[in-house]
Motif scaffolding. Structure first.
Motif, PDB file in Angstrom:
ATOM      1  N   GLN A   1      11.474 -10.851 -12.506  1.00 18.49           N
ATOM      2  CA  GLN A   1      10.685  -9.722 -12.057  1.00 18.49           C
ATOM      3  C   GLN A   1       9.214  -9.964 -12.348  1.00 18.49           C
ATOM      4  OE1 GLN A   1      11.310  -6.814 -10.544  1.00 18.49           O
ATOM      5  NE2 GLN A   1      13.512  -7.050 -10.301  1.00 18.49           N
ATOM      6  N   VAL A   2       8.404  -9.556 -11.449  1.00 17.26           N
ATOM      7  CA  VAL A   2       6.953  -9.649 -11.600  1.00 17.26           C
ATOM      8  C   VAL A   2       6.375  -8.268 -11.328  1.00 17.26           C
ATOM      9  CG1 VAL A   2       4.828 -10.646 -10.697  1.00 17.26           C
ATOM     10  CG2 VAL A   2       6.870 -12.076 -10.936  1.00 17.26           C
ATOM     11  N   GLN A   3       5.489  -7.842 -12.178  1.00 21.70           N
ATOM     12  CA  GLN A   3       4.780  -6.585 -11.949  1.00 21.70           C
ATOM     13  C   GLN A   3       3.321  -6.904 -11.650  1.00 21.70           C
ATOM     14  OE1 GLN A   3       6.688  -6.846 -15.077  1.00 21.70           O
ATOM     15  NE2 GLN A   3       8.383  -6.289 -13.735  1.00 21.70           N
ATOM     16  N   LEU A   4       2.799  -6.290 -10.628  1.00 17.29           N
ATOM     17  CA  LEU A   4       1.412  -6.481 -10.218  1.00 17.29           C
ATOM     18  C   LEU A   4       0.696  -5.138 -10.267  1.00 17.29           C
ATOM     19  CD1 LEU A   4       2.025  -8.773  -7.103  1.00 17.29           C
ATOM     20  CD2 LEU A   4       1.423  -9.485  -9.417  1.00 17.29           C
ATOM     21  N   VAL A   5      -0.441  -5.103 -10.940  1.00 14.57           N
ATOM     22  CA  VAL A   5      -1.204  -3.862 -11.067  1.00 14.57           C
ATOM     23  C   VAL A   5      -2.639  -4.125 -10.650  1.00 14.57           C
ATOM     24  CG1 VAL A   5      -1.982  -2.033 -12.596  1.00 14.57           C
ATOM     25  CG2 VAL A   5       0.289  -3.049 -12.931  1.00 14.57           C
ATOM     26  N   GLU A   6      -3.080  -3.431  -9.606  1.00 12.11           N
ATOM     27  CA  GLU A   6      -4.450  -3.557  -9.137  1.00 12.11           C
ATOM     28  C   GLU A   6      -5.354  -2.549  -9.844  1.00 12.11           C
ATOM     29  OE1 GLU A   6      -1.732  -4.015  -5.436  1.00 12.11           O
ATOM     30  OE2 GLU A   6      -1.903  -2.704  -7.187  1.00 12.11           O
ATOM     31  N   SER A   7      -6.616  -2.919  -9.952  1.00 14.03           N
ATOM     32  CA  SER A   7      -7.622  -2.008 -10.493  1.00 14.03           C
ATOM     33  C   SER A   7      -8.972  -2.400  -9.902  1.00 14.03           C
ATOM     34  CB  SER A   7      -7.660  -2.072 -12.019  1.00 14.03           C
ATOM     35  OG  SER A   7      -7.989  -3.376 -12.455  1.00 14.03           O
ATOM     36  N   GLY A   8      -9.951  -1.529 -10.116  1.00 13.24           N
ATOM     37  CA  GLY A   8     -11.308  -1.824  -9.685  1.00 13.24           C
ATOM     38  C   GLY A   8     -11.744  -1.148  -8.405  1.00 13.24           C
ATOM     39  N   GLY A   9     -10.833  -0.436  -7.767  1.00 13.07           N
ATOM     40  CA  GLY A   9     -11.216   0.279  -6.561  1.00 13.07           C
ATOM     41  C   GLY A   9     -12.102   1.468  -6.887  1.00 13.07           C
ATOM     42  N   GLY A  10     -12.620   2.073  -5.846  1.00 11.67           N
ATOM     43  CA  GLY A  10     -13.468   3.241  -6.037  1.00 11.67           C
ATOM     44  C   GLY A  10     -14.333   3.479  -4.825  1.00 11.67           C
ATOM     45  N   LEU A  11     -15.411   4.198  -5.061  1.00 10.32           N
ATOM     46  CA  LEU A  11     -16.342   4.556  -3.992  1.00 10.32           C
ATOM     47  C   LEU A  11     -17.577   3.674  -4.071  1.00 10.32           C
ATOM     48  CD1 LEU A  11     -17.155   6.542  -1.719  1.00 10.32           C
ATOM     49  CD2 LEU A  11     -18.139   7.993  -3.506  1.00 10.32           C
ATOM     50  N   ALA A  12     -17.979   3.126  -2.941  1.00  9.78           N
ATOM     51  CA  ALA A  12     -19.177   2.304  -2.873  1.00  9.78           C
ATOM     52  C   ALA A  12     -19.961   2.663  -1.623  1.00  9.78           C
ATOM     53  CB  ALA A  12     -18.810   0.817  -2.863  1.00  9.78           C
ATOM     54  N   GLN A  13     -21.236   2.405  -1.667  1.00 14.99           N
ATOM     55  CA  GLN A  13     -22.068   2.604  -0.490  1.00 14.99           C
ATOM     56  C   GLN A  13     -22.043   1.344   0.371  1.00 14.99           C
ATOM     57  OE1 GLN A  13     -25.988   3.816  -1.822  1.00 14.99           O
ATOM     58  NE2 GLN A  13     -25.401   5.971  -1.731  1.00 14.99           N
ATOM     59  N   ALA A  14     -22.289   1.523   1.634  1.00 17.56           N
ATOM     60  CA  ALA A  14     -22.383   0.370   2.525  1.00 17.56           C
ATOM     61  C   ALA A  14     -23.434  -0.597   1.986  1.00 17.56           C
ATOM     62  CB  ALA A  14     -22.737   0.816   3.935  1.00 17.56           C
ATOM     63  N   GLY A  15     -23.071  -1.870   1.985  1.00 17.65           N
ATOM     64  CA  GLY A  15     -23.942  -2.891   1.433  1.00 17.65           C
ATOM     65  C   GLY A  15     -23.709  -3.171  -0.037  1.00 17.65           C
ATOM     66  N   GLY A  16     -22.903  -2.339  -0.661  1.00 26.13           N
ATOM     67  CA  GLY A  16     -22.632  -2.495  -2.079  1.00 26.13           C
ATOM     68  C   GLY A  16     -21.503  -3.472  -2.355  1.00 26.13           C
ATOM     69  N   SER A  17     -21.099  -3.509  -3.620  1.00 27.92           N
ATOM     70  CA  SER A  17     -20.084  -4.464  -4.058  1.00 27.92           C
ATOM     71  C   SER A  17     -19.049  -3.779  -4.943  1.00 27.92           C
ATOM     72  CB  SER A  17     -20.724  -5.606  -4.857  1.00 27.92           C
ATOM     73  OG  SER A  17     -21.641  -6.332  -4.071  1.00 27.92           O
ATOM     74  N   LEU A  18     -17.863  -4.315  -4.917  1.00 30.10           N
ATOM     75  CA  LEU A  18     -16.798  -3.948  -5.828  1.00 30.10           C
ATOM     76  C   LEU A  18     -16.018  -5.204  -6.168  1.00 30.10           C
ATOM     77  CD1 LEU A  18     -15.297  -0.660  -4.272  1.00 30.10           C
ATOM     78  CD2 LEU A  18     -16.533  -0.835  -6.428  1.00 30.10           C
ATOM     79  N   ARG A  19     -15.409  -5.197  -7.344  1.00 30.24           N
ATOM     80  CA  ARG A  19     -14.548  -6.303  -7.734  1.00 30.24           C
ATOM     81  C   ARG A  19     -13.169  -5.761  -8.077  1.00 30.24           C
ATOM     82  NH1 ARG A  19     -14.215  -9.929 -13.172  1.00 30.24           N
ATOM     83  NH2 ARG A  19     -13.681 -11.950 -12.251  1.00 30.24           N
ATOM     84  N   LEU A  20     -12.188  -6.176  -7.316  1.00 24.87           N
ATOM     85  CA  LEU A  20     -10.818  -5.779  -7.569  1.00 24.87           C
ATOM     86  C   LEU A  20     -10.135  -6.802  -8.468  1.00 24.87           C
ATOM     87  CD1 LEU A  20      -9.659  -4.652  -4.013  1.00 24.87           C
ATOM     88  CD2 LEU A  20     -10.904  -3.363  -5.755  1.00 24.87           C
ATOM     89  N   SER A  21      -9.269  -6.308  -9.329  1.00 26.12           N
ATOM     90  CA  SER A  21      -8.488  -7.168 -10.210  1.00 26.12           C
ATOM     91  C   SER A  21      -7.012  -6.899  -9.995  1.00 26.12           C
ATOM     92  CB  SER A  21      -8.845  -6.903 -11.675  1.00 26.12           C
ATOM     93  OG  SER A  21     -10.199  -7.184 -11.934  1.00 26.12           O
ATOM     94  N   CYS A  22      -6.220  -7.932 -10.171  1.00 21.09           N
ATOM     95  CA  CYS A  22      -4.768  -7.812 -10.062  1.00 21.09           C
ATOM     96  C   CYS A  22      -4.171  -8.483 -11.295  1.00 21.09           C
ATOM     97  CB  CYS A  22      -4.259  -8.472  -8.799  1.00 21.09           C
ATOM     98  SG  CYS A  22      -2.458  -8.525  -8.635  1.00 21.09           S
ATOM     99  N   ALA A  23      -3.531  -7.688 -12.146  1.00 23.06           N
ATOM    100  CA  ALA A  23      -2.910  -8.193 -13.363  1.00 23.06           C
ATOM    101  C   ALA A  23      -1.422  -8.395 -13.116  1.00 23.06           C
ATOM    102  CB  ALA A  23      -3.129  -7.223 -14.508  1.00 23.06           C
ATOM    103  N   ALA A  24      -0.952  -9.597 -13.404  1.00 27.31           N
ATOM    104  CA  ALA A  24       0.466  -9.926 -13.221  1.00 27.31           C
ATOM    105  C   ALA A  24       1.153  -9.991 -14.571  1.00 27.31           C
ATOM    106  CB  ALA A  24       0.611 -11.253 -12.494  1.00 27.31           C
ATOM    107  N   SER A  25       2.320  -9.408 -14.642  1.00 27.63           N
ATOM    108  CA  SER A  25       3.113  -9.488 -15.865  1.00 27.63           C
ATOM    109  C   SER A  25       4.561  -9.773 -15.492  1.00 27.63           C
ATOM    110  CB  SER A  25       3.008  -8.202 -16.670  1.00 27.63           C
ATOM    111  OG  SER A  25       3.482  -7.108 -15.913  1.00 27.63           O
ATOM    112  N   GLY A  26       5.360 -10.086 -16.509  1.00 31.57           N
ATOM    113  CA  GLY A  26       6.738 -10.474 -16.255  1.00 31.57           C
ATOM    114  C   GLY A  26       6.798 -11.967 -16.028  1.00 31.57           C
ATOM    115  N   ARG A  27       7.638 -12.394 -15.127  1.00 33.33           N
ATOM    116  CA  ARG A  27       7.726 -13.817 -14.826  1.00 33.33           C
ATOM    117  C   ARG A  27       6.375 -14.322 -14.337  1.00 33.33           C
ATOM    118  NH1 ARG A  27      12.176 -15.465 -10.548  1.00 33.33           N
ATOM    119  NH2 ARG A  27      10.566 -14.716  -9.113  1.00 33.33           N
TER     120      ARG A  27
END
Length: 126
Positions: A1-27
């Motif tokens: 089993q593998v668990q994947l959890v995303e984070s880092g989303g949110g609200l941004a203005q056009a032209g802006g930046s965001l960084r999403l992360s995906c943490a994997a656990s389990g196998r």
């Protein structure tokens, strides 16, 4: 089993930046290609970016090429999506996913992925 959890989303203005992360656990996911997909309201889930198990090979959808960068840190079991020059049309729920087969190459179809995270919302305002 593998668990994947995303984070880092949110609200941004056009032209802006965001960084999403995906943490994997389990196998461990370090032997598998990983991908990011997104799904806008009322639309089908679509491929965004993928990276092979070593990080040496990446692939991007034409719509994000030159603006988004996928990377991974296998020591931390993490996958990232750096999103720059965001546009309102990037608004969607973003999912990370793991490819079925170990040491395989990058894949763009959802059927090639067996584990998915719950998604993180990204909203880009104009």
């Amino acid at each position: 089993q593998v668990q994947l959890v995303e984070s880092g989303g949110g609200l941004a203005q056009a032209g802006g930046s965001l960084r999403l992360s995906c943490a994997a656990s389990g196998r461990t996911s370090s032997n598998y290609a990983m991908g990011w997909f997104r799904q806008a309201q009322g639309k089908e889930r679509e491929f965004v970016a993928a990276i092979n198990w070593s990080g040496a090979t990446t692939l991007y959808a034409d719509s994000v090429k030159g603006r988004f960068t996928i990377s991974r840190d296998n020591a931390k079991n993490m996958v990232y999506l750096q999103m720059n020059s965001l546009k309102p049309e990037d608004t969607a729920v973003y999912f990370c996913a793991k490819v079925w087969t170990a040491y395989g190459s990058v894949r763009i179809t959802t059927s090639a992925y067996d584990y998915w995270g719950q998604g993180t919302q990204v909203t880009v305002s104009s």
